[in-house]
Design an enzyme around this catalytic site. Structure first.
Site, PDB file in Angstrom:
ATOM      1  N   SER A  64      -8.035 -20.723  60.275  1.00 27.95           N
ATOM      2  CA  SER A  64      -9.380 -20.747  59.689  1.00 27.95           C
ATOM      3  C   SER A  64      -9.615 -21.930  58.774  1.00 27.95           C
ATOM      4  O   SER A  64     -10.730 -22.102  58.267  1.00 27.95           O
ATOM      5  CB  SER A  64      -9.626 -19.450  58.910  1.00 27.95           C
ATOM      6  OG  SER A  64      -8.686 -19.325  57.855  1.00 27.95           O
TER       7      SER A  64
ATOM      8  N   LYS B  68     -13.723 -13.236  52.171  1.00 30.73           N
ATOM      9  CA  LYS B  68     -13.955 -14.646  51.876  1.00 30.73           C
ATOM     10  C   LYS B  68     -15.253 -14.845  51.104  1.00 30.73           C
ATOM     11  O   LYS B  68     -15.318 -15.683  50.189  1.00 30.73           O
ATOM     12  CB  LYS B  68     -13.967 -15.451  53.175  1.00 30.73           C
ATOM     13  CG  LYS B  68     -12.603 -15.494  53.863  1.00 30.73           C
ATOM     14  CD  LYS B  68     -12.651 -16.224  55.192  1.00 30.73           C
ATOM     15  CE  LYS B  68     -11.273 -16.245  55.846  1.00 30.73           C
ATOM     16  NZ  LYS B  68     -11.269 -16.927  57.152  1.00 30.73           N
TER      17      LYS B  68
END
Length: 939
Positions: free
Chosen positions: A846, A889
């Site tokens: 990611s 996140k």
């Protein structure tokens, strides 16, 4: 001339079991004190004498002829007359025989008038010497006690290794059994060792004269002149043994033969009053010992002959005592052997007898105590058995089997046992009726019946069908967790429509401390179900889940059967904790595979436990599993569970949890009310921001608990006369309660320089901000140089993230070539990429877009826009791929104060599922290609 053949051998062969039972033969006196009646009474052997000449052609004095070889000799039953044996001994035992072979014995010396069995196993020279002596009709040895009882040698090196005073013994029987020479010795008198005889003198004495050889060949059969020899070894074997023994003779000389003299006594008159009194005291002590120890009396019965009057022979009395005592040490016995004064020897004998009496009294006391306890236990047992029989006859009580079966029947009356289980129970009940209550099989069957009857067959707890009540309970116990609460309400609604209690398998996954385990108990209360929890973290044994086989000692059912017995219903809520940390396959099986049957809706309706070996219906059980990292759960197991994400909390959620739940819990546990302690909202916000940034609230709970402990200490230290005022915890004095802040700044960089970009990462503890730092290893880049550049990566990165770095470099080269076609920056520059917090392992795809942005920022020497964060996987063509952990996140971005976030376009649905208070005040842009992100990177 009257000769007696083999009689002595028969006498001592009948006593051989007693000889072998002890190192010293203290069970029979010399041949002159044993009669046929004693031997027959003690050992069941009849002693007879045969009268015939040693020469078959001659007759004996009574005219008896020797029997033929094929006919057994005629046996004349008669008593052994004491005087006849005394005459034989007097005629054959020399009064003075100085040179004798030396036999060294351990622990117990041999006293005159008694017999001892000695085995010679190793020394061939000593065996040869004794054979020669017997052949020469000189079957005499000197028996001396070793000074070192631990010395196992058969022959000593010098006379200093043995005591100086021993006994002169006659070899009554010599028997060779393979390598072992067995000697039966009869001691006659005390002798004193003068000096050892040299080996040359031994060899000289061992050579017989012609007359000795002739007389030796004629007189082998006379037991009065030589010992009876029992040697089954053939001539060839003996010749071979002689050759082997000759080799042993070449070794260094040892103490084989010694020169002795007769030991002289200082007599004591039996008419003396002291002597009489001492002898009477010894006799009285022996009588007392006999009264305490029957075995001691049996030994005296074997040793003492009526013809020997101990009251008239003090020497024999002393030797008898020394032979009888068992508790004396060798030094005391040797002291009696060496004592010349008979009167002093009597005193020593009295001391030994008194010592033996003390030991006998102690043994008698111990035996009486043991017998008393055993008799009491036996008496209680008999009374209990009689009481059981009486009660049984009166109908007041049943036996153990009937009681057990009645108790099981009472338990089964309350249950609805299925047919297959009832069949097994009936078989076991019939089986237990034919087993003994004290047998191990009875205990196994009884335990098996107890477990079968403890399963709640057909018992269900009443389930809550009121959605309002369930929602109220869940909201009161837990803040947030919207997805979990909705799923439980849906489960209740389905059960209402089906009008049937059902089961399900849910898995709550998320960071530690977010309330996965605690909400399971609230769900059980909301549903009205019984609650049972067990953890599978680190479990390596399949038997914990499937149970043990009944054949094993201490076998038990698995956790699920134990759960059903404890909760008493077939529809409990079972929490299986830490399912992602279950042990792998090993010696005891694979527990993860064993969970497949338990958590499979198609199989757990007939769950088979190894212990019960009867199918049990678990389809109505609500299973809730918890995990921190769902990726670590085995694939087949994860496929059988419905996954519910329990993400971390925002600062606003933590503040609400602290005010509504944590503070109130600590007030109850510490008894500090609102009038004694108050915590301001500002203090809680600082506590969350500077001390507890993790996703869960476990650490926040610890800090709140610490504040209450400190406040309680301050209140307790106040004087009693000082009125207690309220303690207020605010932003100014918070450090006095919880210490210095753990997090000083919200961000690692207040202003990011060129080459530094903030990414977003997911961890087991929740989301976090992850900075990517890219710098030049050399300050200036010479694009005209012939040398190629380099790339170095640090920060404890995994293989996937290292591949992302190489992919990002390729994408960055392509974008830079479009912006600056003439630039050779990436080809010539020496670049170093680092991810801070190197002690923490980092991996995953990611960070792709973050790496590309960091490289381009360095190449263009421009800092990216401030308050900017991004996440997404990059492909070689620049396509931004979706990633997981969007909620964590986004929470991490809000925690560090970011206002703009770039997300992959395919994660738009994940962002839309987030609550409004998480999405509020946050500008999110979704991109499909990296060029879309690059357009806004430096705004």
């Amino acid at each position: 001339m009257l000769h007696i053949r083999r009689n002595t051998g028969r006498i001592f062969r009948c006593l051989r079991p007693a000889f072998a039972s002890s190192q010293r033969l203290a069970c029979a006196p010399a041949v002159n004190v044993i009669d046929r009646a004693q031997c027959s009474q003690s050992y069941g052997v009849t002693i007879s004498r045969r009268f015939y000449s040693s020469n078959p052609a001659e007759g004996g004095e009574n005219g008896d002829q020797a029997p033929k070889s094929n006919e057994p000799p005629e046996e004349i039953e008669t008593s052994l007359v004491q005087s006849e044996f005394n005459e034989i001994e007097k005629a054959n035992i020399p009064e003075d025989f100085p040179d004798v072979p030396i036999l060294a014995v351990s622990r117990y010396p041999l006293f005159p008038g008694f017999i001892k069995k000695v085995d010679i196993t190793k020394d061939a020279t000593l065996k040869k010497l004794i054979r020669k002596r017997v052949d020469l009709r000189q079957p005499y040895v000197g028996v001396f006690l070793k000074k070192d009882n631990d010395n196992r040698a058969e022959v000593m090196h010098s006379i200093s290794d043995i005591h100086s005073v021993g006994t002169f013994a006659h070899i009554l029987e010599m028997r060779e059994n393979g390598p072992v020479m067995e000697l039966v010795l009869s001691a006659h008198r005390r002798i004193r060792m003068m000096h050892a005889i040299e080996q040359s003198e031994i060899d000289k004495q061992q050579k017989p004269t012609v007359n000795q050889r002739r007389s030796g060949n004629k007189g082998r059969g006379a037991i009065g002149k030589a010992a009876q020899i029992v040697n089954p070894v053939t001539t060839e074997t003996s010749a071979g043994a002689e050759t082997a023994e000759a080799v042993e003779d070449e070794k260094q000389p040892l103490l084989y033969l010694g020169h002795t003299e007769n030991f002289k006594h200082v007599p004591a008159s039996i008419q003396d009053d002291k002597t009489k009194a001492t002898m009477q005291a010894i006799v009285q002590t022996i009588r007392q010992i006999v009264a305490l120890s029957p075995l001691f009396g049996q030994q005296i019965h074997l040793l003492l002959h009526p013809s020997n009057n101990v009251s008239e022979n003090p020497v024999y009395l002393c030797d008898l005592v020394a032979t009888l005592v068992q508790s004396s040490n060798p030094e005391e016995l040797q002291k009696m052997m060496e004592e010349p004064s008979v009167y002093q020897r009597l005193n020593l004998a009295l001391h030994l007898a008194q010592k033996e009496k003390t030991v006998a009294e102690l043994k008698h006391s111990i035996t009486k105590d043991v017998e008393k306890r055993v008799q009491e236990q036996h008496r209680k047992y008999l009374l209990q058995e009689q009481l059981k029989i009486i009660k049984k006859e009166l109908g007041m009580e049943k036996d153990d089997k009937a009681t057990i079966l009645d108790r099981i029947d009472e338990k089964l009356k309350k249950l609805t046992v299925p047919e297959h289980a009832m069949k097994v129970i009936t078989e076991e009940k019939n089986k237990i009726q034919f087993l003994e209550p004290h047998s191990s099989e009875f205990s196994i069957s009884r335990n098996y019946l107890d477990w079968l009857s403890s399963v709640p067959w057909g018992v269900h707890s009443k389930e809550n069908t009121d959605l309002t009540v369930a929602k109220t309970i869940l909201d009161a116990r837990h803040y947030g967790m919207k997805d979990v609460k909705e799923r439980i309400l849906e489960f209740i609604a389905v059960n209402i429509l089906r009008k049937k209690v059902g089961g399900k398998i849910l898995c709550l996954h998320g960071p530690p401390g977010v309330g996965k385990t605690s909400i399971a108990r609230s769900i059980a209360e909301a549903l009205g179900r019984q609650y049972f929890r067990f953890s599978v973290g680190g479990m390596t044994d399949v038997a914990e889940i499937k149970g043990h086989r009944r054949t094993y000692v201490g076998a038990m059912p698995g956790k699920m059967i134990q759960c059903l017995k404890k909760v008493g219903t077939e529809n409990p809520l079972v929490l299986i904790d830490e399912v992602d940390k279950i042990g792998g396959a090993g010696f005891h099986g694979d527990p993860a595979s064993a969970l497949l049957e338990l958590l499979d809706p198609e199989q757990n309706a007939n769950f088979n436990d190894h212990f019960l070996d009867v199918p049990v219906d678990l389809s109505q059980v609500l299973f809730i599993c918890t995990a921190n990292e769902v990726d670590r759960v085995p694939g087949p197991l994860k496929d059988r569970m419905e996954l519910l994400d329990v993400s971390g909390y925002l600062a606003e959620e933590k503040l609400a949890i602290a005010q509504n739940h944590l503070v109130q819990q600590e007030r109850d546990s510490t008894s500090l009310n609102a009038d004694q302690l108050s915590i301001t909202q500002e203090a809680l916000e600082i506590l969350i921001k500077s001390y507890c940034r993790e996703s869960g609230v476990r650490n926040l709970q610890k800090q709140v608990e610490k504040i209450f402990r400190k406040a309680a200490l301050k209140i307790a230290e106040r004087p009693a006369e000082d009125p207690a005022g309220m303690i207020e915890v605010n932003a100014d004095n918070l450090e006095d309660f919880v210490g210095r802040p753990k997090y000083i700044s919200d961000r690692l960089y207040e202003t990011t320089p060129p080459g530094v970009v903030m990414g977003l990462a997911w961890t087991a503890m929740g989301g976090s901000a992850l900075y990517i730092e890219t710098v030049l290893k050399k300050r200036n880049v010479d694009e005209k140089s012939d040398k190629d550049g380099s790339l170095e990566v640090t920060g404890n990165l995994g293989d996937v993230m290292k591949e992302s770095v190489r992919t990002a470099l390729t994408v960055a080269k392509g974008i830079l070539s479009k912006e600056k076609p003439e630039s050779q920056f990436f080809e010539k520059a020496h670049i170093h990429i680092h991810v801070p917090e190197g002690a923490t392992p980092k991996d995953g795809p990611s960070a792709g877009v973050t790496l590309v942005s960091s490289l381009l920022s360095l190449a263009l020497n421009k800092p990216v826009a401030q308050q900017l964060a991004m996440t997404g996987e990059i492909s070689l063509t620049g396509k931004v791929l979706p990633v997981g952990g969007i909620r964590e996140k986004i929470i991490a971005a809000r925690r560090v104060g970011c206002t703009r976030v770039f997300l992959p376009a395919e994660n738009k649905r994940d962002f839309a599922d987030l609550p409004d208070y998480i999405r509020k005040d946050l500008q999110v842009q979704f991109v499909q290609q990296y060029e879309e992100l690059f357009e806004h990177l430096f705004e």
